[in-house]
Design an enzyme around this catalytic site. Structure first.
Site, PDB file in Angstrom:
ATOM      1  CG  HIS A 245      14.419  83.644 -30.762  1.00 43.75           C
ATOM      2  ND1 HIS A 245      15.089  84.912 -31.142  1.00 43.75           N
ATOM      3  CD2 HIS A 245      14.659  84.819 -29.222  1.00 43.75           C
ATOM      4  CE1 HIS A 245      16.540  85.992 -29.772  1.00 43.75           C
ATOM      5  NE2 HIS A 245      14.891  85.328 -29.054  1.00 43.75           N
TER       6      HIS A 245
ATOM      7  CG  ASP B 199      21.403  83.195 -28.062  1.00 42.57           C
ATOM      8  OD1 ASP B 199      21.437  81.827 -27.335  1.00 42.57           O
ATOM      9  OD2 ASP B 199      21.808  83.161 -29.313  1.00 42.57           O
TER      10      ASP B 199
ATOM     11  CG  ASP C   5      18.027  89.486 -31.765  1.00 38.77           C
ATOM     12  OD1 ASP C   5      17.315  89.176 -31.081  1.00 38.77           O
ATOM     13  OD2 ASP C   5      17.625  89.368 -33.054  1.00 38.77           O
TER      14      ASP C   5
ATOM     15  CB  THR D  88       8.775  90.473 -36.467  1.00 35.95           C
ATOM     16  OG1 THR D  88       8.139  89.192 -36.193  1.00 35.95           O
ATOM     17  CG2 THR D  88       8.139  89.496 -38.501  1.00 35.95           C
TER      18      THR D  88
ATOM     19  CG  HIS E 274      16.800  82.864 -36.046  1.00 29.67           C
ATOM     20  ND1 HIS E 274      18.108  82.190 -35.074  1.00 29.67           N
ATOM     21  CD2 HIS E 274      15.769  83.955 -35.224  1.00 29.67           C
ATOM     22  CE1 HIS E 274      17.669  82.662 -34.066  1.00 29.67           C
ATOM     23  NE2 HIS E 274      16.864  83.754 -33.927  1.00 29.67           N
ATOM     24  N   GLY E 275      14.761  82.778 -39.997  1.00 26.11           N
ATOM     25  CA  GLY E 275      15.051  82.319 -41.724  1.00 26.11           C
ATOM     26  C   GLY E 275      13.289  82.366 -42.163  1.00 26.11           C
TER      27      GLY E 275
HETATM   28  P1  13P Z   1      12.737  85.006 -37.824  1.00 29.15           P
HETATM   29  O1  13P Z   1      13.927  84.943 -39.035  1.00 29.15           O
HETATM   30  O2  13P Z   1      11.292  83.771 -38.102  1.00 29.15           O
HETATM   31  O3  13P Z   1      11.849  86.232 -38.009  1.00 29.15           O
HETATM   32  O4  13P Z   1      13.209  85.511 -36.965  1.00 29.15           O
HETATM   33  C1  13P Z   1      13.850  86.465 -36.318  1.00 29.15           C
HETATM   34  C2  13P Z   1      14.695  86.269 -34.692  1.00 29.15           C
HETATM   35  O5  13P Z   1      14.236  85.566 -34.519  1.00 29.15           O
HETATM   36  C3  13P Z   1      14.911  87.758 -34.208  1.00 29.15           C
HETATM   37  O6  13P Z   1      16.108  87.299 -33.653  1.00 29.15           O
HETATM   38  O1  G3H Z   2      17.554  86.935 -35.643  1.00 26.95           O
HETATM   39  C1  G3H Z   2      18.519  87.061 -36.104  1.00 26.95           C
HETATM   40  C2  G3H Z   2      17.640  88.345 -36.544  1.00 26.95           C
HETATM   41  O2  G3H Z   2      17.148  88.096 -37.686  1.00 26.95           O
HETATM   42  C3  G3H Z   2      19.228  89.381 -37.159  1.00 26.95           C
HETATM   43  O3  G3H Z   2      19.801  88.576 -38.254  1.00 26.95           O
HETATM   44  O4  G3H Z   2      22.238  88.757 -36.706  1.00 26.95           O
HETATM   45  O5  G3H Z   2      21.558  89.026 -39.845  1.00 26.95           O
HETATM   46  O6  G3H Z   2      21.746  90.321 -38.333  1.00 26.95           O
HETATM   47  P1  G3H Z   2      21.401  89.099 -38.748  1.00 26.95           P
HETATM   48 ZN    ZN Z   3      16.212  85.270 -32.581  1.00 19.47          ZN
END
Ligand code: 13P
Ligand code: G3H
Ligand code: ZN
Length: 308
Positions: free
Chosen positions: A211, A105, A83, A255, A181-182
């Site tokens: 995402h 990315d 990811d 997710t 995100h978040g």
């Molecule tokens: P969320 O923060 O909405 O769960 O998104 C996760 C994500 O995009 C991981 O690549």
């Molecule tokens: O999009 C990112 C994912 O939620 C992973 O997050 O980089 O804190 O592991 P992280």
């Molecule tokens: Zn993401």
């Protein structure tokens, strides 16, 4: 079914108009919750591992746990996906550890640089059967009242997406359409740019990725706050919006936040209600079970239930 590339899973989702959850893991409990939900729902899954997760738990550890779980649940198609890989080095570390799919990315670079890096990753991965995801646009919320130019600067450009997909040869694309995100995705109405999404789908035809797709389920955030947490202003992508996103071309729904909030909400409850508990299993176990239900509900929404 053995561990497969995400392309194998997502091509079917694209053909039959549903989406598969890509769920992030950092530890055993989340991984078990994802597999248990997949088993109960008969759903394919994508296990998402970030560079942060690799640093926290070790890529080898996360991959071997996933492969062990896959042996225990042989019916479930599962992909092990990097990811937000930020560099060629990260991609190579993932390949070495046994991932079957990667995301490069480079969306924060200019278009040409993003394309150049993505092409390098494709030429590294495709000969060994590893699928590749890339991203266009920036992952951030967009207010309704911003100008067209500001909106265009943040979100995916569909014509660019058509050229990018054709010249890079990627297997699936993450177009920015207004998520972030978040836990705090929208200040106002949770709206996504579906016109853009429809155009990207029409121009590329490949599986698309959302995402920042967590929904911040009310029951989990309520519990989180009931037991002393603070999630003031948290807002996710509602289920009906997710369903429309799937209808218009999204096939992979990332997710992480929903799992984090739900797990920790239940941990908070245990710690609060059972203050003398010193056995972590009595705290993590119920939290794991709670996450299973959250994932199952999501699989139903995405339409991945009953697909294997
Ligand atoms: P969320 O923060 O909405 O769960 O998104 C996760 C994500 O995009 C991981 O690549
Ligand atoms: O999009 C990112 C994912 O939620 C992973 O997050 O980089 O804190 O592991 P992280
Ligand atoms: Zn993401």
């Amino acid at each position: 079914m053995p561990v497969v590339s995400a392309k194998e899973i997502l091509d079917d989702a694209n053909k039959n108009i549903y989406a598969v959850g890509a769920f992030n893991i950092n530890n055993m409990e989340f991984l078990q919750a994802i597999f248990r939900a997949a088993d109960a729902e008969k759903s394919p899954i994508i296990i998402a591992i970030s560079e942060g997760a690799m640093k926290y738990a070790g890529a080898d550890m996360l991959v071997s746990m996933t492969r062990t779980m896959s042996n225990n649940f042989p019916r479930i198609p599962v992909a092990i996906h990097l990811d937000h890989g930020s560099s060629l080095n990260a991609v190579m570390a993932a390949i070495k550890a046994g991932f079957t799919s990667v995301m490069i990315d480079a969306s924060h670079f200019q278009y040409e640089e993003n394309l150049k890096m993505t092409k390098q990753v494709v030429s590294l991965c495709h000969p060994i059967g590893i699928s590749v995801e890339a991203e266009l646009g920036r992952l951030q919320g967009v207010e309704d009242n911003i100008s067209v130019a500001e909106r265009d600067a943040v979100l995916v450009n569909p014509e660019e997406a058509r050229d990018f997909v054709a010249s890079s040869g990627i297997d699936f694309l993450a177009p920015a359409i207004g998520t972030s995100h978040g836990a705090f995705k929208f200040k106002g109405e949770p709206k996504l740019d579906f016109d853009r999404l429809k155009k990207v789908k029409k121009y590329t035809g490949i599986p698309l990725v959302l995402h920042g797709a967590s929904s911040v389920p009310e029951a989990s955030s309520k519990k989180f706050e009931e037991f002393g947490g603070n999630l003031k202003g948290a807002k996710g992508v509602p289920f009906d919006v997710l369903k429309d996103a799937v209808k218009f071309g999204i096939n992979k729904v990332n997710t992480d936040t929903d799992l984090r909030i739900s797990f920790l909400a239940r941990v908070r409850e245990s710690i609060y209600t059972d203050a003398s508990q010193i056995d972590p299993r009595k705290i993590f176990g119920p939290a794991r079970d709670y996450v299973v239900d959250v994932i199952r509900e999501r699989m139903k929404v995405l339409g991945s239930s009953g697909r294997c």
